[in-house]
Motif scaffolding. Sequence first.
Motif, PDB file in Angstrom:
ATOM      1  N   SER A 117       0.826  -1.201   0.000  1.00 26.02           N
ATOM      2  CA  SER A 117       0.000   0.000   0.000  1.00 26.02           C
ATOM      3  C   SER A 117       0.865   1.256   0.000  1.00 26.02           C
ATOM      4  N   HIS A 118       0.767   2.064   1.077  1.00 26.34           N
ATOM      5  CA  HIS A 118       1.483   3.339   1.152  1.00 26.34           C
ATOM      6  C   HIS A 118       2.850   3.215   1.834  1.00 26.34           C
ATOM      7  N   ASP A 154       2.415   7.971  -0.135  1.00 23.42           N
ATOM      8  CA  ASP A 154       1.626   8.101   1.091  1.00 23.42           C
ATOM      9  C   ASP A 154       1.118   9.534   1.206  1.00 23.42           C
ATOM     10  N   ASP A 161      -2.438   6.707  -3.110  1.00 26.14           N
ATOM     11  CA  ASP A 161      -1.403   5.930  -2.447  1.00 26.14           C
ATOM     12  C   ASP A 161      -0.920   4.826  -3.386  1.00 26.14           C
ATOM     13  N   ARG A 184      -6.805   4.478  -1.929  1.00 24.10           N
ATOM     14  CA  ARG A 184      -7.157   5.752  -1.285  1.00 24.10           C
ATOM     15  C   ARG A 184      -6.853   6.901  -2.237  1.00 24.10           C
TER      16      ARG A 184
END
Length: 454
Positions: A96-97, A217, A243, A248
């Motif tokens: 993810s981030h 991020d 991200d 997101r």
Amino acid sequence: MHRCHPIKAYDLRGHVDDVTPQLARSVGEAFAYLTEATTIVVAHDMRPTSPALADAFAAGVTATGTDVMTLGLASTDQLYFASGTLDLPAAMITASHNPASDNGIKLVGPGASPIAQDTGLEDIHTYLHTGRLPNQSSARQAPASAGRVHPADLHNAYIHYVRGLVDLSGIRPLKIVIDAGNGMAGHVLPDLLEGLPLSIVPLYFDLDGTFPHHDADPMTPANLTDLQAAVVGSGADLGIAFDGDADRCFILDEYGAPVPPCALLAWLAARLLARRPGSTVVHDLLTSAGTIEAITEAGGIPVRSRVGHAFVKLAMEAHGAALGGEASGHYYFGDFWHADSGALAALHVLDALGHSNQTVSHATAPFRRYSPSGEINRRVRDAPAVLKAVEKAFEGRGFIDHLDGLSVSLGSGRWFNLRPSNVDPVVRLTAEAPTEQGMGELRDEVLKVIGADE
């Protein structure tokens, strides 16, 4: 079986020295036994280690006799689309981030249903250490034959489906700057936005899991500086940042100022409720009181949830919610299997702005009613003792609940939440009040009880 494993509350994530192909293979094997599915979907992001982890995970699955459908490169919400459309469990290789030094695995059940610590991850944890799932009396027999691997391309089907969820016909021309952060948004957005009346200034659309420009991020202000400069410099209507796995999105107004995720949730909720009055909107307990007020004023039913995608999704399913959101910038959609999607959230923003003559700053201003502290982390030796001390200090001064950590509502828009980290000796404080001064006073009062960083 493994000296160290990076299983967290909602996924498996950590440094690449710990998230190894050997670990991925074992997790794939455990996941196949856990789900008892005939086929499991596997996809991966653009990190250098992701293809090898995806292959290893698939090898673990097929070793149990279970088939694998591989999507190759995909955003996390593309994996959710596959899981939802095909009603199959799925695994996404991504951190993810997190920074380039990390990687991980996100798991979902059929229909993109959440798998978290108490809905599967703890069982996988047990398997990694014992070679057996809980309640499994003996070692499993080897399958008669290995499962097969089937490549599949669902990219165009995903684009068609998501575009069909938002009516963008008739939106006015917009100039937007998009920072894909060298992440999976760069894989999805060119096709998703094709044909719309948009003048796009792209930043970092090349897929590069080493993140040569900045970490993917957007919650960290330093990672937004390039986007802010481009929005102001190009005179854009808005900026959008994603991200790493594109589940997101964060919005900047025409001045390059970040729109608080809570205000964006309120804006999207107000538009939804104008079309579908009486709908339920789930929000996490860190969401601004102004957002909750706006949902109620628009004729919606706000439902409070614990923090974390698994809890928000479960609450949305339980209440048949049309929309959900977290203060961390996740947005969930009832017509997308109650899952989160940065791309779908961005389309809804374009719909809202494109069918309005307002600027982003003016459209979201009514929903910025209170002053938030943001998340403040303090290292402590004994988190439960700290929570007890804070609760005692505020006893009798307001409403106290323990839905997720300690929440204290003091009235007149003043509240705070204090939660222990799931993995570190840290407590996380979020406070809010009607004014910046009032918020600062409340924040400092709580921090005084917590004490200095250990």
